[in-house]
Design an enzyme around this catalytic site. Structure first.
Site, mmCIF file in Angstrom:
data_model
loop_
_atom_site.group_PDB
_atom_site.id
_atom_site.type_symbol
_atom_site.label_atom_id
_atom_site.label_comp_id
_atom_site.label_asym_id
_atom_site.label_seq_id
_atom_site.Cartn_x
_atom_site.Cartn_y
_atom_site.Cartn_z
ATOM 1 N N ASP A 117 25.955 45.094 68.323
ATOM 2 C CA ASP A 117 26.503 46.430 68.072
ATOM 3 C C ASP A 117 28.017 46.490 68.061
ATOM 4 O OD1 ASP A 117 24.038 47.911 67.843
ATOM 5 O OD2 ASP A 117 23.753 47.506 69.977
ATOM 6 N N ASP A 182 19.103 48.499 62.208
ATOM 7 C CA ASP A 182 20.386 49.048 62.651
ATOM 8 C C ASP A 182 21.547 48.087 62.381
ATOM 9 O OD1 ASP A 182 18.001 49.616 64.145
ATOM 10 O OD2 ASP A 182 19.136 50.766 65.593
#
Length: 416
Positions: A117, A182
């Site tokens: 991330d 994602d």
């Protein structure tokens, strides 16, 4: 042309100009209203978090208290990013000052290799900062962030590993090398690093990852799997599952939105029509879906409760009055659709633009916008974080706010 015809012509002409001006004013008011509603909420959030650059606002608990995540977790970059969007719209220096402070607080994350991330955390903060300030350290920080992200790339698998080896949901099997949809959102950081440093390896990793996602995460109808688990030794696909969706074979709404946005970004950076087609087909699945509610804000999963989709978790144990929506999925999708529309012409351009506007209008309505300050801190209501885990159901989420503000700014630039 006689006098009466001239009069009619002038009247019609002037009326047209007036209607166009009124239409533009209405569009501008729509954007302005949303930012105006955000201002006191973010004032409250800044006051609540003053001097605390260790805990990053993420959501709310049931008791109304702010749920924070720490510096090494995935949503830290959205709060400074939202502040940058407030500054971009208002030009008020107080937002810039706050955005700089919160952005700079993330500096140590450039060395974070614990998960994928890093793009969310660093590009949503430092990437936005670069548009407004000239700081020689910022490109270096982003390049180092890209290096850290690339440490999770395997040329055997052809993808960036999202999470470390772990047990899957329900301990059904072990995720040896899990890659989630994602992760498409972190590729923009790599393209930036490649252009800035001249090192094409960043670009290569981004493209290979996008290709593998296109190959293994998508079904024939361009719906998407959330998690693909690979064998790190051979690159073979071991499992296709979900963590946050209804079932392994269903389509988690936010995952589909990540794909629309992510593949649009990859097309922008490569001009490879394969990625454009993928973004369009994923968008078609989202906006043409018969299970998309009339207000265009999706349920948290497109197939929730449908025959043929069986969850491997106790769906009945999770309590809610009605099937939860996910405003964050609509915010992400609308921002991606607006950019997608800029690469197209004619009916296709109009289709994606209009779909995005419909979502934004719903998000900006009293149903989803926090117009009466039901909570003191966040702009959008009715998002869903992780329903199978019983977490963040029908709550505000900081990344919903971030992508909503981004979409509003993209929309404003297009109509001007």
């Amino acid at each position: 042309m006689n006098r009466s015809r001239i009069t009619i012509f002038l009247y019609t002409f002037c009326l047209g100009i007036l209607c166009n001006n009124l239409s533009f004013a209405q569009e501008s008011d729509f954007v302005t209203r949303s930012f105006q509603k955000a201002s006191p909420l973010y004032d409250n959030l800044l006051a609540k978090t003053a001097g605390n650059f260790k805990d990053y606002p993420h959501s709310l608990y049931e008791n109304g208290e702010i749920k924070y995540l720490q510096i090494d977790e995935w949503t830290g970059g959205f709060w400074p990013g939202a502040l940058w969007y407030m500054y971009e719209f208002t030009k008020d220096e107080k937002w810039k000052t706050a955005a700089l402070a919160w952005t700079n607080s993330l500096e140590s994350n450039q060395y974070n290799t614990a998960h994928h991330d890093i793009g969310f955390m660093m590009y949503c903060s430092y990437g936005n900062a670069l548009r407004f300030v000239k700081d020689e350290s910022y490109p270096k920080i982003l390049i180092q962030s890209a290096k850290s992200l690339c440490q999770r790339y395997s040329p055997v698998v052809g993808s960036i590993q999202s999470w470390n080896k772990r047990k899957s949901k329900g301990d059904i099997n072990t995720w040896e090398y899990p890659v989630i949809m994602d992760n498409m959102m972190n590729l923009e950081l790599l393209f930036y690093a490649s252009k800035t440093s001249g090192d094409t390896s960043f670009r290569h990793v981004a493209i290979k990852h996008a290709e593998q996602t296109m190959k293994n995460h998508l079904r024939a109808d361009y719906s998407s799997y959330h998690v693909v688990n690979y064998d790190p030794k051979t690159g073979k696909v071991l499992h296709k599952q979900t963590l946050q969706g209804f079932s392994d074979g269903s389509t988690w709404a936010r995952g589909q939105a990540w794909g629309i946005y992510g593949f649009t970004t990859v097309y922008r950076e490569t001009k490879d029509k394969r990625f454009l087609k993928t973004a369009m087909k994923m968008a078609d699945y989202f906006i043409d879906n018969p299970n998309l509610p009339i207000d265009k804000i999706p349920f948290w999963d497109f197939n929730v409760g449908q025959a043929g989709f069986k969850p491997d978790w106790n769906y009945e144990a999770v309590k809610f009055k009605e099937t939860p929506r996910d405003a964050s999925a609509a915010a992400i999708a609308s921002s991606g659709l607006l950019e997608l529309s800029t690469f197209l012409k004619g009916k296709e351009k109009k289709k994606y633009f209009n779909a995005a506007v419909a979502m934004l209008r719903s998000l900006g309505s009293d149903k989803y916008l926090n117009v009466d300050q039901q909570n003191p801190y966040f702009l959008l209501k009715h998002s869903t974080g992780n329903l199978p885990s019983g977490r963040e159901i029908d709550v505000p989420l900081i990344y919903a706010d971030y992508y909503f503000l981004e979409a509003l700014l993209r929309y404003q630039k297009i109509i001007k």
